[in-house]
Write an enzyme that holds these catalytic residues in place. Structure first.
Site, PDB file in Angstrom:
ATOM      1  N   HIS A  24       0.811  -1.223   0.000  1.00  0.00           N
ATOM      2  CA  HIS A  24       0.000   0.000   0.000  1.00  0.00           C
ATOM      3  C   HIS A  24       0.842   1.269   0.000  1.00  0.00           C
ATOM      4  O   HIS A  24       0.335   2.349  -0.297  1.00  0.00           O
ATOM      5  CB  HIS A  24      -1.004   0.000   1.164  1.00  0.00           C
ATOM      6  CG  HIS A  24      -0.418   0.297   2.507  1.00  0.00           C
ATOM      7  ND1 HIS A  24      -0.106  -0.685   3.425  1.00  0.00           N
ATOM      8  CD2 HIS A  24      -0.106   1.476   3.112  1.00  0.00           C
ATOM      9  CE1 HIS A  24       0.363  -0.123   4.525  1.00  0.00           C
ATOM     10  NE2 HIS A  24       0.377   1.189   4.359  1.00  0.00           N
ATOM     11  N   ASP A  54       0.266  -7.608   1.504  1.00  0.00           N
ATOM     12  CA  ASP A  54       0.691  -6.213   1.688  1.00  0.00           C
ATOM     13  C   ASP A  54       2.215  -6.080   1.730  1.00  0.00           C
ATOM     14  O   ASP A  54       2.764  -5.399   2.598  1.00  0.00           O
ATOM     15  CB  ASP A  54       0.064  -5.600   2.950  1.00  0.00           C
ATOM     16  CG  ASP A  54       0.120  -4.064   2.913  1.00  0.00           C
ATOM     17  OD1 ASP A  54       0.238  -3.514   1.797  1.00  0.00           O
ATOM     18  OD2 ASP A  54       0.067  -3.441   3.985  1.00  0.00           O
ATOM     19  N   SER A 129       4.515   2.568   7.937  1.00  0.00           N
ATOM     20  CA  SER A 129       4.214   1.440   7.067  1.00  0.00           C
ATOM     21  C   SER A 129       5.421   1.061   6.220  1.00  0.00           C
ATOM     22  O   SER A 129       6.028   1.909   5.564  1.00  0.00           O
ATOM     23  CB  SER A 129       3.047   1.777   6.140  1.00  0.00           C
ATOM     24  OG  SER A 129       1.851   1.880   6.865  1.00  0.00           O
TER      25      SER A 129
END
Length: 284
Positions: A24, A54, A129
């Protein structure tokens, strides 16, 4: 011209320029740059990226880069120290410390839940992230991927993709040019002692199948909703995490023997693992 830019974190896993981050973080980007300490932005190429886990694998044209030591996520213990590093809220190289709060978690994702996640109370914010989750020896045990906040943004818990899953993706990309996710095609729940007692189940361990995807390996093998999987290739299946670990380490096309209980009777089914479709809603 309106241009939008975002940021995230990542870490070098091979000295010839391979970098791990989240899918992402790079999804939809027409250009990806990597910034290391004291350097100008370096153009990066996305070798492979997959929303099902992911994870994204990037390549920069550099050699002899320092790498993050890689640990293992298969022998983690709830309560051990966890250290998250990343560009938290845009502040570079921010470190937060906590513990591993739980293992084998699942959270909703696009199309299929993200499964087999590490849960931590080390603070993970936007910008973290793709950064590493480390153990107390500085070894990467996960890739930070998401956080869930309480009401009005209070509190919160973080989640990371296990490093063994991420490194399998690195191996897939370098060998096959894409990330490969083995798939059975079931949704399931772990059988605890309390669950077994509440539903009068004939076992105290294993996983119970709650749904079977149409045209999936599980459907072709004859697996049904309500079946209880108690062994895989003759090895007792003690938890959902163990099932996830065994499937993750298997190969597409591999035959596995499932020992099941159906209507109180033991049976053995043969299932041939396939690659998980990009768009599907039943995810084990």
């Amino acid at each position: 011209e309106l241009r939008r830019a975002g940021f995230g974190s990542g870490f070098i896993v091979r000295s010839d320029g391979l970098i791990l981050t989240n899918h992402h973080v790079v999804a939809g980007a027409d250009r990806v740059d990597v910034v290391t300490l004291g350097d100008d932005p370096i153009p990066a190429r996305v070798l492979g990226a997959d929303p099902r886990i992911d994870i994204a694998v990037l390549q920069v044209e550099r050699r002899n880069l320092p790498v993050v030591p890689i640990g293992s996520s298969d022998r983690l213990q709830v309560g051990q120290q966890a250290i998250a590093i990343g560009n938290s809220l845009g502040f570079e190289r921010t470190v937060t410390v906590g513990v591993l709060s739980a293992l084998d978690r699942a959270i909703p994702g696009a199309g299929t839940p993200l499964r087999d996640l590490i849960q931590t109370d080390a603070a993970i914010h936007p910008g973290n992230s793709g950064g590493p989750l480390l153990d107390s020896c500085g070894r990467a045990i996960g890739v930070n991927t998401a956080a869930v906040r309480g009401p009005a943004g209070t509190g919160g818990i973080g989640f990371a993709v296990p490093i063994n899953t991420a490194m399998r993706a690195v191996d897939d990309v370098t060998r096959h040019g894409r990330i490969i996710v083995p798939w059975m095609g079931i949704s399931y729940a772990e059988i605890s002692e309390n669950l077994a007692r509440a539903y009068d189940l004939p076992v105290e361990g294993g996983v119970i199948v709650s749904a079977v995807a149409a045209n999936s390996p599980a459907a072709r093998a004859g697996l049904r909703s309500g079946d209880i999987i108690v062994s895989l290739d003759g090895a007792p299946l003690t938890s959902a995490g163990r099932l996830q670990e065994l499937i993750r380490e298997a190969d597409v096309g591999q035959r596995v023997q499932l020992g099941i209980l159906r209507d109180g009777r033991r049976q053995t089914l043969t299932l041939v693992l396939e690659e998980m479709p990009r768009e599907q809603t039943v995810g084990g």
